[in-house]
Design a protein around this motif. Structure first.
Motif, PDB file in Angstrom:
ATOM      1  N   LEU A 140      34.868  45.691  42.927  1.00  9.29           N
ATOM      2  CA  LEU A 140      35.369  46.260  41.643  1.00  9.29           C
ATOM      3  C   LEU A 140      36.614  44.921  41.089  1.00  9.29           C
ATOM      4  O   LEU A 140      36.536  44.733  40.035  1.00  9.29           O
ATOM      5  N   ASP A 141      37.123  44.110  42.003  1.00  8.53           N
ATOM      6  CA  ASP A 141      38.132  43.145  41.649  1.00  8.53           C
ATOM      7  C   ASP A 141      36.992  42.031  40.873  1.00  8.53           C
ATOM      8  O   ASP A 141      37.605  41.533  39.984  1.00  8.53           O
ATOM      9  N   HIS A 142      36.008  41.948  41.457  1.00  6.36           N
ATOM     10  CA  HIS A 142      35.206  40.793  41.231  1.00  6.36           C
ATOM     11  C   HIS A 142      34.678  41.135  39.521  1.00  6.36           C
ATOM     12  O   HIS A 142      34.516  40.506  38.820  1.00  6.36           O
ATOM     13  N   GLY A 143      34.212  42.490  39.615  1.00  2.00           N
ATOM     14  CA  GLY A 143      33.753  43.069  38.355  1.00  2.00           C
ATOM     15  C   GLY A 143      34.871  42.839  37.286  1.00  2.00           C
ATOM     16  O   GLY A 143      34.529  42.483  35.997  1.00  2.00           O
ATOM     17  N   ASP A 144      36.301  43.015  37.525  1.00  2.00           N
ATOM     18  CA  ASP A 144      37.307  42.611  36.520  1.00  2.00           C
ATOM     19  C   ASP A 144      37.241  41.257  36.102  1.00  2.00           C
ATOM     20  O   ASP A 144      37.398  41.183  34.946  1.00  2.00           O
ATOM     21  N   ARG A 145      37.063  40.324  36.996  1.00  2.00           N
ATOM     22  CA  ARG A 145      37.092  38.975  36.690  1.00  2.00           C
ATOM     23  C   ARG A 145      35.926  38.689  35.865  1.00  2.00           C
ATOM     24  O   ARG A 145      35.891  37.917  34.877  1.00  2.00           O
ATOM     25  N   GLN A 146      34.808  39.146  36.196  1.00  2.00           N
ATOM     26  CA  GLN A 146      33.572  38.810  35.310  1.00  2.00           C
ATOM     27  C   GLN A 146      33.497  39.315  34.048  1.00  2.00           C
ATOM     28  O   GLN A 146      33.413  38.729  33.092  1.00  2.00           O
TER      29      GLN A 146
END
Length: 197
Positions: A140-146
């Motif tokens: 989820l954190d990666h998705g936010d950055r992407q």
């Protein structure tokens, strides 16, 4: 997935050929000639875009080689030698030590994303598993950055509803902390098994 430059240019080229061209009267020969030149320029840009950075790297490396050779021949008191030597020293930190493989990196990225997607497909089946929850949070954190990068990348389209609060893409790409990778400092190094040669 955010369309890359080649995809965007190819979409424009197709629209010019399929929609704009046929709408121009046949007798408007000059306009047709100009449209053909525009389409040719777009086709060249599509072909070059994947290799543009590599071209700059090759050019920089070649000029660096020339500068080193000149320094080796110059007398120590030759006018401008100190400045040239300082620039070469800076170049050692800026110019990559090997040729970047843009196409290979894109292919590897697709392969890695697919592997992560396949490996973590069932992460949300057991909300009580602590490790699964931890992996969920990472994804989820990666998705936010992407998502933030993608929103910034496409902000010029005018469709972003919160444009004032989206950092410029230059800030996200060049000024934010770069994710740690095992091959840091080796511009052309890819993990074993990437399929890139």
């Amino acid at each position: 997935m955010v369309p890359d430059t080649r995809m965007r240019l190819a979409t424009i080229l197709k629209a010019l050929n399929d929609i704009v061209g046929p709408a121009i009267p046949a007798e408007a020969t000059f306009v047709h000639e100009q449209l053909a030149l525009i389409c040719k320029s777009l086709a060249i840009a599509i072909d070059h875009s994947a290799h543009e950075y590599a071209f700059v790297v090759c050019d920089a490396a070649d000029v660096m080689s020339l500068a080193r050779d000149l320094l080796a021949v110059m007398a120590e008191d030759f006018p401008g030698r100190t400045q040239l030597a300082d620039l070469v020293a800076r170049g050692e930190k800026v110019v990559p030590g090997s040729m970047p493989d843009h196409i290979g990196l894109e292919g590897f990225l697709r392969e890695l994303k697919l592997a992560i997607e396949t490996t973590t497909a069932d992460l949300f089946t057991d909300p009580e598993d602590g490790r699964l929850r931890q992996m969920q949070r990472l994804i989820l954190d990666h998705g936010d950055r992407q998502t933030l990068r993608e929103r910034s990348w496409t902000i010029a389209t005018g469709f972003e509803s919160d444009a004032r609060n989206i950092p410029p893409i230059e800030v996200l790409l060049y000024e934010q902390p770069f994710p740690a990778v095992a091959n840091a400092g080796k511009p052309n190094a890819l993990p074993v098994g990437s399929g890139v040669t």
